[in-house]
Design a protein around this motif. Sequence first.
Motif, PDB file in Angstrom:
ATOM      1  N   HIS A  17      99.117 -18.627 -44.180  1.00 36.26           N
ATOM      2  CA  HIS A  17      98.679 -17.541 -43.638  1.00 36.26           C
ATOM      3  C   HIS A  17      96.896 -17.988 -42.364  1.00 36.26           C
ATOM      4  CE1 HIS A  17      94.949 -14.786 -44.546  1.00 36.26           C
ATOM      5  NE2 HIS A  17      95.798 -13.565 -44.754  1.00 36.26           N
ATOM      6  N   THR A  18      96.600 -16.958 -41.602  1.00 35.07           N
ATOM      7  CA  THR A  18      95.519 -16.887 -40.666  1.00 35.07           C
ATOM      8  C   THR A  18      94.851 -15.270 -40.718  1.00 35.07           C
ATOM      9  OG1 THR A  18      94.563 -17.641 -38.810  1.00 35.07           O
ATOM     10  CG2 THR A  18      96.943 -16.946 -38.727  1.00 35.07           C
ATOM     11  N   GLU A  19      93.532 -15.758 -40.595  1.00 38.16           N
ATOM     12  CA  GLU A  19      92.958 -13.620 -40.209  1.00 38.16           C
ATOM     13  C   GLU A  19      91.989 -13.883 -39.357  1.00 38.16           C
ATOM     14  OE1 GLU A  19      89.701 -13.661 -43.675  1.00 38.16           O
ATOM     15  OE2 GLU A  19      91.135 -13.063 -44.206  1.00 38.16           O
ATOM     16  N   SER A  20      92.264 -12.897 -38.707  1.00 31.90           N
ATOM     17  CA  SER A  20      90.583 -13.029 -37.436  1.00 31.90           C
ATOM     18  C   SER A  20      90.114 -10.988 -37.066  1.00 31.90           C
ATOM     19  CB  SER A  20      91.624 -12.945 -35.368  1.00 31.90           C
ATOM     20  OG  SER A  20      92.358 -14.256 -35.956  1.00 31.90           O
ATOM     21  N   ARG A  21      88.889 -11.413 -36.846  1.00 34.94           N
ATOM     22  CA  ARG A  21      88.340 -10.018 -36.787  1.00 34.94           C
ATOM     23  C   ARG A  21      88.397  -9.597 -35.344  1.00 34.94           C
ATOM     24  NH1 ARG A  21      82.883 -10.050 -40.090  1.00 34.94           N
ATOM     25  NH2 ARG A  21      81.798  -7.801 -39.313  1.00 34.94           N
ATOM     26  N   PHE A  22      88.735  -7.861 -35.514  1.00 33.46           N
ATOM     27  CA  PHE A  22      88.825  -7.067 -34.075  1.00 33.46           C
ATOM     28  C   PHE A  22      87.799  -6.375 -34.183  1.00 33.46           C
ATOM     29  CE2 PHE A  22      92.060  -5.863 -35.722  1.00 33.46           C
ATOM     30  CZ  PHE A  22      92.395  -4.717 -35.301  1.00 33.46           C
ATOM     31  N   ARG A  23      87.897  -4.825 -32.851  1.00 31.96           N
ATOM     32  CA  ARG A  23      86.566  -4.197 -33.388  1.00 31.96           C
ATOM     33  C   ARG A  23      86.938  -3.012 -32.463  1.00 31.96           C
ATOM     34  NH1 ARG A  23      80.265  -5.802 -32.209  1.00 31.96           N
ATOM     35  NH2 ARG A  23      80.661  -5.952 -33.947  1.00 31.96           N
ATOM     36  N   VAL A  24      87.251  -2.059 -32.649  1.00 29.18           N
ATOM     37  CA  VAL A  24      87.437  -0.519 -32.155  1.00 29.18           C
ATOM     38  C   VAL A  24      85.789  -0.204 -32.422  1.00 29.18           C
ATOM     39  CG1 VAL A  24      89.089   1.668 -32.586  1.00 29.18           C
ATOM     40  CG2 VAL A  24      89.550  -0.299 -33.387  1.00 29.18           C
ATOM     41  N   LEU A  25      86.000   0.415 -30.503  1.00 30.94           N
ATOM     42  CA  LEU A  25      84.949   0.613 -30.460  1.00 30.94           C
ATOM     43  C   LEU A  25      85.252   2.199 -30.246  1.00 30.94           C
ATOM     44  CD1 LEU A  25      83.671  -1.516 -27.276  1.00 30.94           C
ATOM     45  CD2 LEU A  25      82.953  -2.062 -29.286  1.00 30.94           C
ATOM     46  N   THR A  26      86.048   2.724 -29.476  1.00 34.35           N
ATOM     47  CA  THR A  26      86.083   3.933 -29.146  1.00 34.35           C
ATOM     48  C   THR A  26      87.594   3.986 -30.513  1.00 34.35           C
ATOM     49  OG1 THR A  26      86.587   4.292 -26.994  1.00 34.35           O
ATOM     50  CG2 THR A  26      84.271   4.642 -27.828  1.00 34.35           C
ATOM     51  N   SER A  27      87.613   5.438 -30.843  1.00 38.60           N
ATOM     52  CA  SER A  27      88.615   6.307 -30.581  1.00 38.60           C
ATOM     53  C   SER A  27      89.124   7.515 -30.945  1.00 38.60           C
ATOM     54  CB  SER A  27      89.223   5.362 -32.022  1.00 38.60           C
ATOM     55  OG  SER A  27      90.572   6.083 -32.311  1.00 38.60           O
ATOM     56  N   PRO A  28      90.435   7.653 -30.878  1.00 37.54           N
ATOM     57  CA  PRO A  28      90.166   9.590 -30.973  1.00 37.54           C
ATOM     58  C   PRO A  28      89.277  10.287 -32.928  1.00 37.54           C
ATOM     59  CG  PRO A  28      92.335   9.034 -30.488  1.00 37.54           C
ATOM     60  CD  PRO A  28      91.367   7.602 -30.528  1.00 37.54           C
ATOM     61  N   ARG A  29      89.931   8.819 -33.672  1.00 39.40           N
ATOM     62  CA  ARG A  29      89.186   8.964 -34.859  1.00 39.40           C
ATOM     63  C   ARG A  29      87.798   8.363 -35.175  1.00 39.40           C
ATOM     64  NH1 ARG A  29      93.150   7.078 -39.480  1.00 39.40           N
ATOM     65  NH2 ARG A  29      91.644   8.364 -40.501  1.00 39.40           N
ATOM     66  N   SER A  30      86.835   8.659 -34.839  1.00 35.28           N
ATOM     67  CA  SER A  30      85.987   8.397 -34.701  1.00 35.28           C
ATOM     68  C   SER A  30      85.576   8.319 -35.659  1.00 35.28           C
ATOM     69  CB  SER A  30      85.335   8.428 -33.343  1.00 35.28           C
ATOM     70  OG  SER A  30      85.395   8.038 -32.839  1.00 35.28           O
ATOM     71  N   TRP A  31      85.766   9.343 -36.596  1.00 31.45           N
ATOM     72  CA  TRP A  31      85.232   9.988 -37.370  1.00 31.45           C
ATOM     73  C   TRP A  31      85.788   9.347 -39.063  1.00 31.45           C
ATOM     74  CZ3 TRP A  31      80.637  11.501 -38.667  1.00 31.45           C
ATOM     75  CH2 TRP A  31      79.990  11.378 -39.795  1.00 31.45           C
ATOM     76  N   GLY A  32      85.328   8.481 -39.531  1.00 30.64           N
ATOM     77  CA  GLY A  32      86.403   7.761 -40.940  1.00 30.64           C
ATOM     78  C   GLY A  32      86.398   8.097 -41.768  1.00 30.64           C
ATOM     79  N   ASP A  33      86.279   7.306 -42.641  1.00 34.44           N
ATOM     80  CA  ASP A  33      87.492   8.274 -44.545  1.00 34.44           C
ATOM     81  C   ASP A  33      86.086   7.491 -45.351  1.00 34.44           C
ATOM     82  OD1 ASP A  33      88.066   5.222 -44.091  1.00 34.44           O
ATOM     83  OD2 ASP A  33      90.162   6.134 -44.584  1.00 34.44           O
ATOM     84  N   ASP A  34      84.929   6.116 -44.856  1.00 40.71           N
ATOM     85  CA  ASP A  34      84.068   5.776 -45.963  1.00 40.71           C
ATOM     86  C   ASP A  34      82.938   7.191 -45.879  1.00 40.71           C
ATOM     87  OD1 ASP A  34      80.964   4.281 -45.982  1.00 40.71           O
ATOM     88  OD2 ASP A  34      82.751   2.988 -47.039  1.00 40.71           O
ATOM     89  N   PHE A  35      82.788   7.364 -47.042  1.00 40.27           N
ATOM     90  CA  PHE A  35      81.624   8.278 -47.622  1.00 40.27           C
ATOM     91  C   PHE A  35      81.125   8.279 -47.011  1.00 40.27           C
ATOM     92  CE2 PHE A  35      79.647  11.344 -50.309  1.00 40.27           C
ATOM     93  CZ  PHE A  35      79.808  12.641 -49.510  1.00 40.27           C
ATOM     94  N   GLU A  36      80.162   7.371 -47.776  1.00 40.27           N
ATOM     95  CA  GLU A  36      78.491   7.095 -47.180  1.00 40.27           C
ATOM     96  C   GLU A  36      78.307   6.621 -45.963  1.00 40.27           C
ATOM     97  OE1 GLU A  36      77.639   3.702 -49.817  1.00 40.27           O
ATOM     98  OE2 GLU A  36      77.779   4.283 -52.192  1.00 40.27           O
ATOM     99  N   LYS A  37      79.224   5.875 -45.183  1.00 40.35           N
ATOM    100  CA  LYS A  37      78.673   5.065 -43.841  1.00 40.35           C
ATOM    101  C   LYS A  37      78.470   6.907 -42.988  1.00 40.35           C
ATOM    102  CE  LYS A  37      80.897   3.144 -40.005  1.00 40.35           C
ATOM    103  NZ  LYS A  37      81.922   1.931 -39.622  1.00 40.35           N
ATOM    104  N   MET A  38      79.537   7.893 -43.258  1.00 42.26           N
ATOM    105  CA  MET A  38      79.695   8.881 -42.966  1.00 42.26           C
ATOM    106  C   MET A  38      78.111   9.720 -43.088  1.00 42.26           C
ATOM    107  SD  MET A  38      83.319   9.693 -43.386  1.00 42.26           S
ATOM    108  CE  MET A  38      83.585  11.692 -43.006  1.00 42.26           C
ATOM    109  N   ILE A  39      77.879   9.620 -43.861  1.00 40.17           N
ATOM    110  CA  ILE A  39      76.963  10.137 -44.757  1.00 40.17           C
ATOM    111  C   ILE A  39      75.414   9.710 -44.020  1.00 40.17           C
ATOM    112  CG2 ILE A  39      74.813  10.859 -46.174  1.00 40.17           C
ATOM    113  CD1 ILE A  39      77.092  12.804 -46.318  1.00 40.17           C
ATOM    114  N   ALA A  40      75.326   8.192 -43.723  1.00 38.82           N
ATOM    115  CA  ALA A  40      74.672   7.706 -42.925  1.00 38.82           C
ATOM    116  C   ALA A  40      74.893   8.400 -41.515  1.00 38.82           C
ATOM    117  CB  ALA A  40      74.660   6.245 -42.709  1.00 38.82           C
ATOM    118  N   GLN A  41      75.648   8.160 -40.673  1.00 46.32           N
ATOM    119  CA  GLN A  41      75.933   8.984 -39.316  1.00 46.32           C
ATOM    120  C   GLN A  41      75.168  10.081 -39.129  1.00 46.32           C
ATOM    121  OE1 GLN A  41      79.918   8.168 -38.887  1.00 46.32           O
ATOM    122  NE2 GLN A  41      79.682   5.892 -38.240  1.00 46.32           N
ATOM    123  N   ILE A  42      75.293  11.502 -40.011  1.00 50.40           N
ATOM    124  CA  ILE A  42      74.979  12.428 -39.513  1.00 50.40           C
ATOM    125  C   ILE A  42      73.852  12.496 -40.068  1.00 50.40           C
ATOM    126  CG2 ILE A  42      77.396  13.527 -40.395  1.00 50.40           C
ATOM    127  CD1 ILE A  42      75.749  14.396 -42.614  1.00 50.40           C
TER     128      ILE A  42
END
Length: 403
Positions: free
Chosen positions: A277-302
């Motif tokens: 097993h190996t794992e690597s980290r990557f990042r999504v900067l912009t996306s059509p689904r910019s609005w996520g599904d982490d409720f606390e994070k969404m509250i902080a953003q608005i």
Amino acid sequence: MRMARWCERVLLPAALVLFPATASNVGAQTVSPYAITPSSFGDIRFTLDVTVLPTVRGGSTVEIGCSVVYDELMFLKRGDGYRARYEITAILYDSRGRQVAGDSWVRSVDVETYVGTNSRKSAARDVLRIDAKEGSYRLKVELSSLDSRRSGVVERRVEVGALAEGLVALGTVEFDVAAPSLSPDVLRFVPNPSRQYEEERPVVRVQVPAYGDSGITYALELSVTTLDNRTRMTMRDTVLQTAWVTRHVRQFSVVDLEVGDYLLHVRALPSGGGERHTESRFRVLTSPRSWGDDFEKMIAQIGYVATRDEISRLTSASPDERDEAWDVFWKDRDPNPTTDRNEFKEEFLQRLGYANTRFTSLIEGWQTVHAWETWYYYGEHKRFTFVDRQGFGDYRLVEVTRI
């Protein structure tokens, strides 16, 4: 146990000044995996991949992949462009603290424009190798600028073992930027050491090197998860080891992923057991689904655009009522309700993506209107990140990370 503590405190650039801050408080912050922190500590921040690879002659090699974005380097004027020079030192220590292997490498990066020297989307990638015997080691990697006194350090535990017959070992996964029309079998790689993707370049293509004897059959599984271990996609097929080093190419799109950081997990599953097993980290900067599904994070953003009453209504809604509550929130801000589009929501998400594209470094770009403070407890191998969201010195813990 005595713990050494090192504290770092900066005021990050304002990224979302386009948003009116009408809400002054969104409640206490809990520990979150979304505050982005580097793998290193010190003045230069860089990421590190460490993989132990068997060699055809029977020994093992510790493969070290270092990636540093241009914005972390010191560039000096050279001719018509700019050059950054740095040195990477890697040392292996045994259980008694004795140096058993090590080396150093001098590297340089040239760019044509001053704007290029400040890029956070371009990165220098180095792959270094040290031969090592079987055993348990502490690896220390230091990246130092040759034109300043700035440096960064990463320490990792490394286990070097022998490759059993019938098994394979996975090497460092290489990321690149693929055009949507390219076949996964096309090996024309354009390296992407920054591992950042967006709507304009949404296809992630990776090359996974596997080491082992020819003729071994095994399942190769790739999965993408959030940092809190929620699976977003999985692909799996059966592959054949055709040579001592067989490079598997796979690709996927980020268009269905919201903005944020992810882990790519790669597993080799031989039929007789012995998973790798190996794992690597990557990042999504912009996306059509910019609005996520982490409720606390969404509250902080608005929090940049919402009133206290609106935040109160959203946070008091039950999980079953949240979708409707969000619809009401955005509908109240729709400048032209007679159309299918909500221009306000679109603009908000575009600016959110812009902030993440332009200003993401230690934490995501949308968060960079705040001061942050980091405490390092080296004895416990932990890093604590605090954020002052109000600007009054009230720092709240947002992340605990192992170092």
